[in-house]
Scaffold this motif. Structure first.
Motif, PDB file in Angstrom:
ATOM      1  N   SER A   7      -7.181   2.109 -10.006  1.00 56.76           N
ATOM      2  CA  SER A   7      -8.286   2.884 -10.239  1.00 56.76           C
ATOM      3  C   SER A   7      -7.877   4.528 -10.143  1.00 56.76           C
ATOM      4  N   ILE A   8      -7.104   4.820 -10.843  1.00 56.29           N
ATOM      5  CA  ILE A   8      -6.587   6.247 -11.071  1.00 56.29           C
ATOM      6  C   ILE A   8      -6.851   6.935 -12.062  1.00 56.29           C
ATOM      7  N   ILE A  39      -0.957  -2.410 -12.649  1.00 62.01           N
ATOM      8  CA  ILE A  39      -1.873  -1.434 -12.912  1.00 62.01           C
ATOM      9  C   ILE A  39      -3.044  -2.109 -13.269  1.00 62.01           C
ATOM     10  N   GLN A  40      -4.296  -1.510 -12.567  1.00 60.27           N
ATOM     11  CA  GLN A  40      -5.525  -2.073 -12.796  1.00 60.27           C
ATOM     12  C   GLN A  40      -6.440  -1.060 -12.779  1.00 60.27           C
ATOM     13  N   SER A  41      -7.495  -1.200 -13.655  1.00 61.20           N
ATOM     14  CA  SER A  41      -8.543  -0.136 -13.734  1.00 61.20           C
ATOM     15  C   SER A  41      -8.115   1.571 -13.622  1.00 61.20           C
ATOM     16  N   THR A  42      -6.935   1.654 -14.439  1.00 63.20           N
ATOM     17  CA  THR A  42      -6.174   2.908 -14.557  1.00 63.20           C
ATOM     18  C   THR A  42      -5.880   3.276 -16.093  1.00 63.20           C
ATOM     19  N   PRO A  43      -6.878   4.008 -16.742  1.00 65.32           N
ATOM     20  CA  PRO A  43      -6.743   4.234 -18.077  1.00 65.32           C
ATOM     21  C   PRO A  43      -5.638   5.300 -18.324  1.00 65.32           C
ATOM     22  N   THR A  44      -4.891   5.248 -19.339  1.00 68.71           N
ATOM     23  CA  THR A  44      -3.789   6.024 -19.679  1.00 68.71           C
ATOM     24  C   THR A  44      -3.641   5.975 -21.241  1.00 68.71           C
ATOM     25  N   HIS A  45      -4.606   6.937 -21.942  1.00 65.81           N
ATOM     26  CA  HIS A  45      -4.881   6.919 -23.247  1.00 65.81           C
ATOM     27  C   HIS A  45      -3.535   7.418 -23.918  1.00 65.81           C
TER      28      HIS A  45
END
Length: 252
Positions: free
Chosen positions: A75-76, A100-106
């Motif tokens: 969740s970052i 890595i969970q709930s951490t968008p890295t577009h």
């Protein structure tokens, strides 16, 4: 509540710090006065907060080499795929576990490689990966090579576990790409959670029987393949399809 800059300034003086777990912090404009510290962290777990690329890079040293073995990002917000690439590039020689969970890295665009796809060939010690989100393609499975000692001896080695959780909006991972990746993978256990409609509709040239036949042939390589479906809208669909080395396909 402290800011990330405050936390990094404080723990930068703890030369014997090996494990750092932070959950929640105040979001403020990053300070330009905080310099990267030469941490000797072995485990870093960051939960529920906002980070810039510069801020997260301060948690790991660039020289002489990273000591980080475990990295958990949950969740970052605020990170890009390029930020993740820079981070993974620094820790790739020593990293053993990535979550890595709930951490968008577009990504900047569809042509920009996923950070993990690009760095995993250098992660000879990596044993466990869990990705919940749009962080990798099947290349992360295909490019997992043998451990450094085995590679130096010219021998193959299959080990470690990777779990990919593929959501409806992420269509880069599907049945055909997974099967092709398994032909070269160095992973021992591969688990994919996904929406059945994506996995099979993306491969209209393959029916379930053909897919099962190809998957079963991978067993000879010693790979344990497991699919878990979280779309319950399709009736008569088993929750799990499993292929173990030396076993017949299991429908659980």
């Amino acid at each position: 509540m402290c800011t990330v800059d405050d936390i990094q300034t404080i723990v930068g003086n703890w030369e014997h710090l090996r494990t750092l777990r932070i959950e929640g912090w105040t979001v403020e404009t990053p300070s330009k006065e905080v310099h990267r510290q030469l941490y000797h962290l072995k485990e870093l777990r960051l939960v529920a907060g906002h980070l810039t690329g510069d801020q997260i890079l301060r948690f790991v040293p660039s020289v002489p080499v990273s000591t980080l073995k475990k990295l958990h990002l949950i969740s970052i917000s605020g990170l890009t795929n390029n930020d993740l690439f820079s981070l993974l590039s620094l820790v790739s020689p020593t990293l053993e576990e990535l979550y890595i969970q709930s951490t968008p890295t577009h990504r900047a665009g569809v042509d920009e490689p996923y950070a993990l796809d690009a760095t995993i060939p250098n992660m000879s010690r990596l044993k466990s990966v869990t990705l919940d989100g749009d962080h990798a393609s099947a290349l992360t499975i295909a490019r997992k090579g043998p451990g450094s000692r085995k590679r130096q001896m010219g021998q193959s080695e299959i080990r470690g576990t990777i779990t990919l959780i593929v959501h409806t909006e992420f269509e880069v991972v599907h049945a055909r790409s997974i099967i092709r990746a398994l032909e070269t993978t160095g992973w021992k256990h591969v688990m994919v959670w996904w929406n059945r409609k994506i996995a099979w509709d993306a491969d209209t040239a393959w029916d379930d029987a053909t897919f099962a036949m190809k998957a079963t042939s991978i067993q000879a390589r010693g790979v344990h393949l497991r699919f878990r479906f979280f779309d319950r809208s399709v009736r008569l669909t088993p929750d799990v399809i499993e292929y173990k080395p030396g076993w017949s396909p299991l429908l659980l």
